[in-house]
Design an enzyme around this catalytic site. Structure first.
Site, mmCIF file in Angstrom:
data_model
loop_
_atom_site.group_PDB
_atom_site.id
_atom_site.type_symbol
_atom_site.label_atom_id
_atom_site.label_comp_id
_atom_site.label_asym_id
_atom_site.label_seq_id
_atom_site.Cartn_x
_atom_site.Cartn_y
_atom_site.Cartn_z
ATOM 1 N N GLY A 56 0.854 -1.183 0.000
ATOM 2 C CA GLY A 56 0.000 0.000 0.000
ATOM 3 C C GLY A 56 0.882 1.222 0.000
ATOM 4 N N CYS A 83 5.510 -6.009 1.321
ATOM 5 C CA CYS A 83 5.861 -4.579 1.305
ATOM 6 C C CYS A 83 5.271 -3.847 2.516
ATOM 7 C CB CYS A 83 5.448 -3.939 -0.024
ATOM 8 S SG CYS A 83 6.244 -2.349 -0.247
ATOM 9 N N TYR A 84 4.226 -3.030 2.334
ATOM 10 C CA TYR A 84 3.638 -2.390 3.526
ATOM 11 C C TYR A 84 3.232 -3.483 4.520
ATOM 12 C CZ TYR A 84 0.486 0.268 6.542
ATOM 13 O OH TYR A 84 -0.125 0.841 7.631
ATOM 14 N N HIS A 170 7.949 -7.023 -3.872
ATOM 15 C CA HIS A 170 6.617 -7.369 -4.390
ATOM 16 C C HIS A 170 6.680 -8.694 -5.152
ATOM 17 C CE1 HIS A 170 4.336 -3.731 -3.436
ATOM 18 N NE2 HIS A 170 5.511 -3.135 -3.496
ATOM 19 N N LYS A 371 -10.609 -10.226 -15.819
ATOM 20 C CA LYS A 371 -10.778 -10.236 -17.285
ATOM 21 C C LYS A 371 -10.229 -11.499 -17.946
ATOM 22 C CE LYS A 371 -12.022 -7.439 -20.622
ATOM 23 N NZ LYS A 371 -13.054 -6.390 -20.462
#
Ligand code: XMP
Length: 605
Positions: A56, A83-84, A170, A371
């Site tokens: 984030g 990460c965060y 990430h 999608k």
């Protein structure tokens, strides 16, 4: 069937979607619908096999930084912080995060110590993708560090006893070489069975949809795009042709030849389709409108007017339901989760539709799919490959690609001022006196595009994209960077003007002609599938007092529309497209949009 699943607590930004789609591709249902502060009691469910804390944009030091209900750490479920999430896990459990000043962005080499099961089958050294300023200074009790990079000594950690893991890098981005292997390892640690697939989804929908619909019938407005067409095919297959009615609304804002093309492919799958020709009605409603959000809302309302008229004329009552082809990211982008800023109002969430949703009269059978999953479902249902793999097209159609102006503007450009220093030389650019939508730092922006008149360095998309990032980071009032194509403008731009205008049929036709040239060239040059989407945009901007308009080419590469880079097509493509488009007497210039998303959105609005 109740699937085992992984819950992703979304700390904002766009990372949670990527994590979810990566995990689903590994055969495990991943969901991000729960807000980050979800009560531990709401995730104390044995089908939830593990919890991921996403990245984030915030710092744990910010007063309003997102938090979790820390009782989730006592549930005995494996946790993975990214990460965060890595920093938060440390911060929340008694460790220390050190505020950073410079940060580590992009490619880094990770070295792991070979002990942590999260890195099973990952080479000792591999490339990972970093994006952080703060870093963990001291882990909380029970955690040990298991990986480092040159600039980050606390790149990954684990708590063996609790099955908690965290990585500063990430895992979800494709630039992290072994991200998929690491996710797979985490799923093994969670003991997840791999029971999620599009085939499985389809089988389950059969019973679910029949139950949901009961003895009612369903109608849906087909836009010609992949999502609504697949929804239509799914409903037709499950409920039968007689109970599903597709209404193809010709809004007058479709591409050249599109009505005929869509009618042909839908009829080929044996579905019941009626075309409603409403172009004049849509244009009359859009008359005088120039604000992008207002245009979008008007188009949404006009859709509903067409629907109501259809109801009145066809005496359809309570026994009918409305189906929509809403997909997973649509529900999140419109504020489905707390941390997602409302980037755009999708027309399938217009207030009238919302009323029907509240009354339980709307079904959205593919709302849980990404999608790529919708496309896989389309192929499974036997839709033609070309249709399923068509570039996505927004519901409001060319309405979001025709920019309008509330007033005339006439600006002499004094010698292409505002030169921006880009090694080795100064590069001049022109700032257009119109604005377009963008997304910066997870928030929506409405700023000016820049136009470059000569190429900085080598003539490649990569080079222009890099330059664009630098330029936009440097100037606060622009959110896009374009490059002017064609022979006309190797010289100077002396004057830029904007003509007051709304969406007229002549402007729609101008854009349709340019768009058709691009579509034909993509196919002739065999590069249609080399880009993910290719909006062609009409601007009411005229260069050098020509009194004409401008076309923007916006090729993009993306996985899920959440982020995008510029589509890497050969220069010959742009040269040919510009040359053909410039033959049109109404066109003043052709621009190539070289902006990634963020800071630009895919559409201009
Ligand atoms: P942006 O412009 O937000 O677009 O980067 C992301 C993707 O969403 C599509 N899009 C829409 N699709 N109704 C739709 O059905 C809409 O109102 C809408 N607005 C944007 C856009 O084409 C891109 O694929």
């Amino acid at each position: 069937m109740k699937h085992e699943k992984i819950i992703i607590l979304d700390f904002g930004g766009q990372y949670a979607h990527l994590i979810a789609s990566r995990i689903r591709r590994l055969g495990v249902l991943a969901e991000i619908r729960l807000p980050n502060e979800t009560k531990a009691s709401d995730v104390d469910d044995e089908t939830i096999k593990g919890i991921i804390l996403s990245g984030g944009p915030q710092s744990v030091f910010a007063p309003d930084s997102p938090r979790t209900d820390d009782a989730i750490f006592a549930l005995g479920k494996p946790v993975l912080g990214i990460c965060y999430g890595h920093q938060y896990l440390s911060h929340a459990l008694g460790g220390k995060v050190a505020p950073g000043t410079t940060g580590e962005f992009g490619r880094s080499e990770l070295v792991h110590d070979g002990k942590c099961p999260l890195f099973n089958n990952v080479p000792e050294k591999s490339i990972v993708w970093m994006n952080h300023v703060d870093a963990v200074g001291e882990y909380s009790a029970g955690f040990t560090n298991c990986a480092t990079t040159e600039h980050c000594q606390t790149a990954a950690a684990w708590n063996e006893k609790k099955n908690f893991f965290s990585t500063q890098f990430h895992l979800e981005v494709t630039h992290t070489e072994f991200g998929e292997q690491i996710f797979n390892n985490f799923l093994d640690i969670c003991g997840c069975s791999r029971d999620w697939s599009v085939e499985q989804f389809y089988k389950e929908q059969e019973g679910k949809l029949k139950k949901q619909v009961g003895d009612r019938n369903v109608f849906l407005f087909v836009s010609g795009g992949v999502d609504s067409t697949v929804t239509f095919a799914l409903l037709t297959k499950i409920l039968g042709k007689d109970r599903v009615r597709g209404l193809f609304v010709d809004t007058g804002l479709l591409r050249q030849g599109e009505v005929e093309q869509v009618e042909k492919s839908i009829r080929a799958i044996g579905a019941d389709l009626t075309t409603l020709r409403e172009g004049e009605y849509f244009l009359s409603k859009l008359a005088g409108q120039t604000d992008p959000e207002q245009k979008r809302t008007t188009i949404g309302h006009a859709f509903l007017d067409v629907q109501q008229k259809f109801f009145a004329e066809n005496k359809l009552g309570d026994e009918w339901l409305l189906a929509q082809g809403t997909i997973y990211p649509d529900t999140i982008e419109t504020g489905g989760t707390k941390n997602a800023d409302t980037i755009k109002t999708h027309h399938n969430r217009a207030p009238e539709v919302q009323k029907l949703i509240d009354a339980g009269k709307v079904i959205e059978p593919v709302a849980d799919l990404y999608k790529d999953e919708v496309r896989a479902l389309g192929e499974l249902l036997g839709l033609p490959h070309e249709l399923v793999w068509r570039h996505p097209f927004p519901g409001p159609g060319l309405g979001v690609r025709i920019l309008c102006a509330a007033e005339d503007i006439s600006e002499p450009i004094v010698d292409e001022v505002d030169a921006f220093t880009f090694q080795p030389k100064k590069k001049p650019f022109v700032q257009l006196p119109i604005k377009s939508v963008g997304v910066q730092g997870d928030f929506r922006t409405y700023r000016h595009p820049a136009v470059l008149t000569s190429i900085p360095g080598e003539k490649t998309i990569e080079n222009l994209e890099k330059f664009s990032t630098k330029l936009i980071n440097h100037y606060d009032d622009i959110n896009r960077c374009t490059f002017i194509l064609g022979k006309n403008y190797t010289g100077n731009i002396s004057h830029v003007s904007v003509k007051k205008c709304d969406i007229s049929s002549a402007r729609v036709e101008t854009l349709q002609r340019a768009d058709a040239i691009v579509t034909r060239l993509l196919s002739d040059m065999n590069v249609y599938s080399a880009v993910w989407q290719f909006p062609v945009v009409l601007l009411p901007v005229s260069f050098n007092k020509t009194g004409r308009e401008t076309i923007v080419l916006r090729p993009v590469d993306s996985i899920d529309a959440m982020s995008a880079s510029v589509g890497k097509l050969p220069w010959e493509f742009f040269d040919r497209a510009a040359k053909e488009i410039l033959k049109d007497e109404t066109i003043s210039a052709v621009l190539l949009d070289c902006t990634s998303k963020p800071p630009g959105t895919i559409e201009w609005e």
